[in-house]
Design a protein around this motif. Sequence first.
Motif, PDB file in Angstrom:
ATOM      1  N   ALA A  65       0.880  -1.235  -0.188  1.00 41.84           N
ATOM      2  CA  ALA A  65      -0.059  -0.063   0.182  1.00 41.84           C
ATOM      3  C   ALA A  65       0.777   1.297  -0.004  1.00 41.84           C
ATOM      4  O   ALA A  65       0.370   2.175  -0.736  1.00 41.84           O
ATOM      5  CB  ALA A  65      -0.983  -0.030   1.198  1.00 41.84           C
ATOM      6  N   SER A  66       1.938   1.154   0.748  1.00 37.17           N
ATOM      7  CA  SER A  66       2.878   2.411   0.780  1.00 37.17           C
ATOM      8  C   SER A  66       3.572   2.764  -0.430  1.00 37.17           C
ATOM      9  O   SER A  66       4.184   3.740  -0.743  1.00 37.17           O
ATOM     10  CB  SER A  66       3.627   2.158   2.057  1.00 37.17           C
ATOM     11  OG  SER A  66       2.985   2.128   3.370  1.00 37.17           O
ATOM     12  N   CYS A  67       3.818   1.849  -1.393  1.00 40.19           N
ATOM     13  CA  CYS A  67       4.542   1.821  -2.268  1.00 40.19           C
ATOM     14  C   CYS A  67       3.689   2.038  -3.772  1.00 40.19           C
ATOM     15  O   CYS A  67       4.129   2.211  -4.857  1.00 40.19           O
ATOM     16  CB  CYS A  67       5.601   1.037  -2.763  1.00 40.19           C
ATOM     17  SG  CYS A  67       4.956  -0.821  -3.177  1.00 40.19           S
ATOM     18  N   GLY A  68       2.408   1.947  -3.725  1.00 44.49           N
ATOM     19  CA  GLY A  68       1.368   2.132  -4.720  1.00 44.49           C
ATOM     20  C   GLY A  68       1.237   0.706  -5.422  1.00 44.49           C
ATOM     21  O   GLY A  68       0.207   0.890  -6.359  1.00 44.49           O
ATOM     22  N   LEU A  69       1.647  -0.417  -4.869  1.00 48.53           N
ATOM     23  CA  LEU A  69       1.326  -1.524  -5.413  1.00 48.53           C
ATOM     24  C   LEU A  69      -0.168  -1.926  -5.074  1.00 48.53           C
ATOM     25  O   LEU A  69      -0.967  -2.853  -5.956  1.00 48.53           O
ATOM     26  CB  LEU A  69       2.154  -2.777  -5.164  1.00 48.53           C
ATOM     27  CG  LEU A  69       3.364  -2.655  -5.703  1.00 48.53           C
ATOM     28  CD1 LEU A  69       4.308  -3.767  -5.308  1.00 48.53           C
ATOM     29  CD2 LEU A  69       3.788  -2.841  -7.303  1.00 48.53           C
ATOM     30  N   ASP A  70      -0.733  -1.393  -4.023  1.00 44.10           N
ATOM     31  CA  ASP A  70      -1.970  -1.761  -3.510  1.00 44.10           C
ATOM     32  C   ASP A  70      -2.582  -0.226  -3.290  1.00 44.10           C
ATOM     33  O   ASP A  70      -1.894   0.636  -2.667  1.00 44.10           O
ATOM     34  CB  ASP A  70      -2.047  -2.566  -2.619  1.00 44.10           C
ATOM     35  CG  ASP A  70      -3.429  -2.850  -1.875  1.00 44.10           C
ATOM     36  OD1 ASP A  70      -4.205  -2.323  -1.356  1.00 44.10           O
ATOM     37  OD2 ASP A  70      -3.930  -4.158  -2.137  1.00 44.10           O
ATOM     38  N   LEU A  90       8.206   8.718   1.293  1.00 43.16           N
ATOM     39  CA  LEU A  90       9.478   7.806   0.814  1.00 43.16           C
ATOM     40  C   LEU A  90      10.406   8.450  -0.243  1.00 43.16           C
ATOM     41  O   LEU A  90       9.906   9.005  -1.423  1.00 43.16           O
ATOM     42  CB  LEU A  90       8.908   6.392   0.117  1.00 43.16           C
ATOM     43  CG  LEU A  90       8.237   5.373   1.221  1.00 43.16           C
ATOM     44  CD1 LEU A  90       7.505   4.444   0.370  1.00 43.16           C
ATOM     45  CD2 LEU A  90       9.096   4.962   2.197  1.00 43.16           C
ATOM     46  N   ARG A  91      11.440   8.385  -0.186  1.00 45.97           N
ATOM     47  CA  ARG A  91      12.496   8.541  -1.147  1.00 45.97           C
ATOM     48  C   ARG A  91      12.295   7.841  -2.478  1.00 45.97           C
ATOM     49  O   ARG A  91      12.057   6.595  -2.180  1.00 45.97           O
ATOM     50  CB  ARG A  91      14.026   8.605  -0.699  1.00 45.97           C
ATOM     51  CG  ARG A  91      14.178   9.551   0.617  1.00 45.97           C
ATOM     52  CD  ARG A  91      15.917   9.631   0.717  1.00 45.97           C
ATOM     53  NE  ARG A  91      16.498   8.459   0.807  1.00 45.97           N
ATOM     54  CZ  ARG A  91      16.938   7.798   1.948  1.00 45.97           C
ATOM     55  NH1 ARG A  91      16.438   8.205   3.169  1.00 45.97           N
ATOM     56  NH2 ARG A  91      17.433   6.552   2.007  1.00 45.97           N
ATOM     57  N   PRO A  92      12.621   8.104  -3.544  1.00 41.55           N
ATOM     58  CA  PRO A  92      12.410   7.498  -4.788  1.00 41.55           C
ATOM     59  C   PRO A  92      12.984   6.113  -4.621  1.00 41.55           C
ATOM     60  O   PRO A  92      12.453   5.128  -5.060  1.00 41.55           O
ATOM     61  CB  PRO A  92      13.048   8.441  -5.998  1.00 41.55           C
ATOM     62  CG  PRO A  92      12.629   9.591  -5.357  1.00 41.55           C
ATOM     63  CD  PRO A  92      13.345   9.594  -3.889  1.00 41.55           C
ATOM     64  N   GLU A  93      14.163   6.061  -4.327  1.00 44.09           N
ATOM     65  CA  GLU A  93      15.063   4.465  -4.232  1.00 44.09           C
ATOM     66  C   GLU A  93      14.254   3.694  -3.115  1.00 44.09           C
ATOM     67  O   GLU A  93      14.334   2.449  -3.246  1.00 44.09           O
ATOM     68  CB  GLU A  93      16.363   4.852  -3.819  1.00 44.09           C
ATOM     69  CG  GLU A  93      16.693   5.415  -2.544  1.00 44.09           C
ATOM     70  CD  GLU A  93      16.905   6.818  -2.462  1.00 44.09           C
ATOM     71  OE1 GLU A  93      17.585   7.231  -1.504  1.00 44.09           O
ATOM     72  OE2 GLU A  93      16.330   7.438  -3.381  1.00 44.09           O
ATOM     73  N   ASN A  94      13.644   4.035  -1.982  1.00 40.73           N
ATOM     74  CA  ASN A  94      12.950   3.409  -1.138  1.00 40.73           C
ATOM     75  C   ASN A  94      11.718   2.936  -1.625  1.00 40.73           C
ATOM     76  O   ASN A  94      11.187   1.957  -1.264  1.00 40.73           O
ATOM     77  CB  ASN A  94      13.082   4.239   0.066  1.00 40.73           C
ATOM     78  CG  ASN A  94      14.221   4.183   0.913  1.00 40.73           C
ATOM     79  OD1 ASN A  94      14.887   3.489   0.709  1.00 40.73           O
ATOM     80  ND2 ASN A  94      14.258   5.081   1.864  1.00 40.73           N
TER      81      ASN A  94
END
Length: 247
Positions: A65-70, A90-94
């Motif tokens: 959820a936090s990275c946009g996969l959900d 979140l930084r882009p790399e994280n």
Amino acid sequence: MRYLILSDIHANLTALEVALAATEGRWDRAVCLGDVVGYGPDPNEVIDKVQKLVVACIRGNHDKASCGLDSAEDFNPVAKRAALWTREQLRPENLTYLQNLPQGPMEVDGISLMHGAWQDEDEYVFSPAQALDGLLGAPTAVSFFGHTHFQGGFSFVDNTLEVISLRPAPGNNLAALQINPKTRYLLNPGSIGQPRDGDPRAAFAVADLEHGVVEFWRVPYDIEAVQLRMTEAGLPEPLVMRLSYGR
């Protein structure tokens, strides 16, 4: 080989650092069962540390959820708000790191790792009936799962399925489970960053299967410092308060 089993860190750097300090020199390799982020105030700092620390990490529902996969649409409003806040921090790399975390189950050196249930990474395993697929389906005799934030687990031998409620009593840092080589185990190390089993101390495990023992650990940490960072970040008050009670 001794393994540090981490799960449900939930962006709580203070709890993670205290756990690492308490077990310094007691483990050789570390793994993580998912939910590196979500709820807590330190997503980038925890990801940075986990990347350097573990030899394997699978994804959890809050990582997705936090990275946009959900989309987090099935989260409750408090959890969804925290997930969206995390995504903004979140930084882009994280962000990329979370997006690339593999789905469990995963086998590492004779131990199976999963976030939720064996057949569904998002399913909570609370009851013996829910645990049976993992106990029978995993290719290893000892498996670890997270997601529920409840330390303990299940065992299966001679067609008997039992609940393992072992966890350190107040005032003790660890409780040891002796592993029977004829028994299958599905064990939950508990949550580092947001316990829900009534004990606010950070929870995790150390597994030494060569010597047939799994240590369930609880260590106190500076909860008020974490709560202050959460409040300053504008995270929901219910998430701030529940750290005090482990609920």
